[in-house]
Design an enzyme around this catalytic site. Structure first.
Site: not given
Ligand code: GRF
Length: 206
Positions: A179, A109, A150, A92-93, A107, A12
């Protein structure tokens, strides 16, 4: 102010980052619940510190997929959710949930879709495949969610360099850092109604 549900499976760190942006009023929204397919993900500890309700929801707890779907829909309705943020959620949702929240589920990725995406490309597997392929550039994709893995309309993509000496772990850290910059920006823009979806194309009105 938009009410957000965050779906997680792991640490998280993205969720934590979004919460920080909300608490500093950089994003004007409220996280009303955190949902996970795991019973005790790290993200639940973060949620509890902020008194955000957590829900462990796993398809195996239900008689069938329809009941699972119904439960998810009722949960989101109970909290009057406007926006669902997937932050490391591995499942999957279900299609009816996607339909009910059209262009309201996002989402992140850890690669440049449509490459290195889809079933089986999750967590460290994505970065391992990137390194194995020998490509020089990977990145981050934030997209709306459809009923497959995705493939929904892409909101933003940002690049990250891949170096010859990178391990999957080193690369994962570099991507995750980006991210944490990109996801809050997108969520802020959605909360300020700056994002418009025209079919497959997403337009950002800044
Ligand atoms: C991230 O790399 C995201 O891109 C992927 O899962 C990971 C989650 O990381 N979908 P975190 O739990 O937010 O640290």
């Amino acid at each position: 102010m938009k009410k957000i549900a965050v779906f997680v499976s792991g640490n998280g760190s993205n969720f934590k980052c979004i919460l920080e942006h909300i608490s500093k009023s950089k994003i004007k929204a409220e996280v009303v619940c955190v949902v996970s397919n795991h019973s005790r993900p790290g993200a639940f500890l973060i949620a509890k510190k902020s008194n955000i309700p957590t829900h462990h929801v796993n398809v195996r707890q239900f008689k069938n997929g329809d009941e699972y779907t119904q439960y998810l829909l009722e949960l989101l309705e109970k909290y009057n959710v406007d926006l669902v943020i997937l932050a490391g959620f591995m499942k999957l949702i279900p299609a009816p949930v996607v339909r009910a929240f059209k262009n309201s589920i996002v989402n992140i990725h850890p690669a440049l879709l449509p490459n290195f995406g889809g079933k089986g490309y999750y967590g460290m597997k994505v970065h391992e495949a990137v390194i194995k392929s020998g490509i020089k550039v990977t990145g981050v994709t934030v997209h709306f969610v459809d009923d497959r893995y995705d493939t929904g309309p892409i909101i933003i993509q940002k690049k990250v360099e891949v170096f010859p000496e990178d391990t999957a772990e080193v690369l994962a850290k570099r991507v995750l850092k980006l991210e944490h910059k990109v996801y809050p920006e997108v969520i802020k823009a959605i909360c300020e109604d700056q994002i418009e979806v025209r079919g497959r194309k997403v337009v950002w009105h800044k």
